[in-house]
Design an enzyme around this catalytic site. Structure first.
Site, PDB file in Angstrom:
ATOM      1  N   GLU A  91      -0.888 -19.412  24.172  1.00 31.50           N
ATOM      2  CA  GLU A  91      -0.361 -19.993  25.419  1.00 31.50           C
ATOM      3  C   GLU A  91      -1.397 -20.892  26.102  1.00 31.50           C
ATOM      4  OE1 GLU A  91       2.615 -20.189  26.188  1.00 31.50           O
ATOM      5  OE2 GLU A  91       3.494 -18.639  24.931  1.00 31.50           O
ATOM      6  N   TYR A  94       2.643 -19.362  34.997  1.00 36.34           N
ATOM      7  CA  TYR A  94       3.350 -19.532  33.733  1.00 36.34           C
ATOM      8  C   TYR A  94       2.743 -18.641  32.633  1.00 36.34           C
ATOM      9  CZ  TYR A  94       4.229 -21.144  29.117  1.00 36.34           C
ATOM     10  OH  TYR A  94       4.518 -21.124  27.789  1.00 36.34           O
ATOM     11  N   ASP A 103       8.271 -23.829  32.406  1.00 40.55           N
ATOM     12  CA  ASP A 103       7.345 -24.920  32.081  1.00 40.55           C
ATOM     13  C   ASP A 103       8.152 -26.217  32.150  1.00 40.55           C
ATOM     14  OD1 ASP A 103       8.849 -24.985  29.780  1.00 40.55           O
ATOM     15  OD2 ASP A 103       7.160 -24.888  28.389  1.00 40.55           O
TER      16      ASP A 103
END
Ligand code: ADE
Length: 334
Positions: free
Chosen positions: A53, A136, A154
């Site tokens: 990520e 996020y 996102d």
């Protein structure tokens, strides 16, 4: 574009409990059929998810895959990452850009090992305390690695939700909508499925509505334009010298307090270029909103260059800038 006043007869729009269920069912069955085979989907280890990520922030999936595999071979656990020198971490990050992400990943790994014996917190709230982990990323790790029912938003999710609903949504509305829609039984898959649909089908330009699993539920079918225009790319020319002898090359280290890529190694740059000479190599390189034409001359470095002769064998361990690695590869030096 606004929502149509009379919906087609097969539309059961999102926003109602039945519509939301339908959306989840369609999305997840599509994801189960067509999801991309990506290396970070092979494990739900929070370390794997975290690294992926962070790499995927500001970088496309295709550009991340090989770097990700290499990085995890080098640092297979959070303990190995924590024990590494910063220069080795930056070297393994080379080519991904935005090196601050690597520094923060490294700092967070050290803290995790020092304070929590390398064990990750499991809630989005606690995950946000890790350096470099924002709203996020915390939600992505909590849902994918720990099955916590928290939605992610996102750029892809934002575009998709706005198109499906047929209206622009403010930040908080986006997070609330995503959380209402979330499939609480499979939150990690749901989040990855929405991002995947946004990245591969509900694309910014020319969305592929005909293969979209939720087309019948979509108010706009791709017509809602993104409010933000893509940034205009700038063009720049940049010149370097390749000063090599046998198995060594002269490189210079960027200032430790440079705003961009501090402490990383690169070829000597030349500002005063004799334009009549043919460059030895010409290549193109893009960094964020700038497209560079890079010209490399094979010659001695300019007088006064504070360079260091470095052996080829040392270069894999050194934090080279992505562009330097690209030039040295194009020159078949590495
Ligand atoms: N973008 C960022 N993380 C992602 C993931 N896990 N799956 C799909 N797209 C992503």
């Amino acid at each position: 574009m606004s929502r149509p006043t009379t919906a087609p007869s097969d539309t059961l729009g999102i926003g109602t409990p039945a519509g939301n269920r339908r959306f989840r069912r369609r999305l997840l069955s599509w994801y189960d059929r067509v999801q991309r085979d990506l290396p970070w989907r092979e494990s739900r280890d929070p370390y794997w998810v975290w690294v992926s990520e962070i790499m995927l922030q500001q970088t496309r999936v295709a550009a991340v895959v090989e770097h990700y595999k290499r990085f995890l071979r080098r640092f297979p656990t959070v303990a190995k990452l924590a024990a590494a020198r910063e220069s080795s971490v930056l070297a393994a990050w080379s080519g991904l850009g935005y090196y601050r992400r690597a520094r923060m990943l490294h700092a967070a790994a050290k803290k995790l090992v020092r304070d929590r014996e390398g064990k990750f917190p499991t809630t989005a709230e606690e995950l946000r305390e890790l350096t470099g982990v924002g709203r996020y990323t915390a939600a992505a790790i909590a849902s994918i690695a720990f099955d916590h029912p928290v939605a992610v938003v996102d750029g892809n999710v934002e575009r998709l939700l706005q198109r499906v609903l047929g209206k622009m949504l403010a930040t908080e509305e986006l997070w609330t909508t995503a959380n209402h829609l979330l499939a609480a039984k499979r939150p990690g898959d749901f989040n990855q499925a929405v991002m995947e649909l946004g990245a591969t089908v509900c694309t910014p330009r020319q969305p592929k509505c005909l293969v979209c699993p939720v087309m019948e539920m979509c108010a706009t079918r791709g017509q809602l334009k993104s409010a933000a225009k893509p940034p205009r790319q700038r063009e720049r020319e940049i010149h370097y010298v390749f000063d090599g002898r046998k198995d060594q090359v002269l490189l210079v280290q960027r200032a430790r307090d440079a705003a961009l890529m501090p402490g990383m190694w690169e070829l000597p740059q030349v500002t005063n270029v004799n334009r009549s000479g043919q460059p030895w190599l010409t290549l193109r390189h893009s960094i964020t909103v700038t497209d560079y034409v890079v010209r490399v001359t094979r010659s001695s470095a300019p007088q006064g260059t504070e360079g260091v002769w470095l052996a080829k064998t040392r270069l894999t361990k050194l934090p080279l800038t992505g562009l330097t690695r690209k030039i040295l590869r194009a020159a078949h030096f590495i």
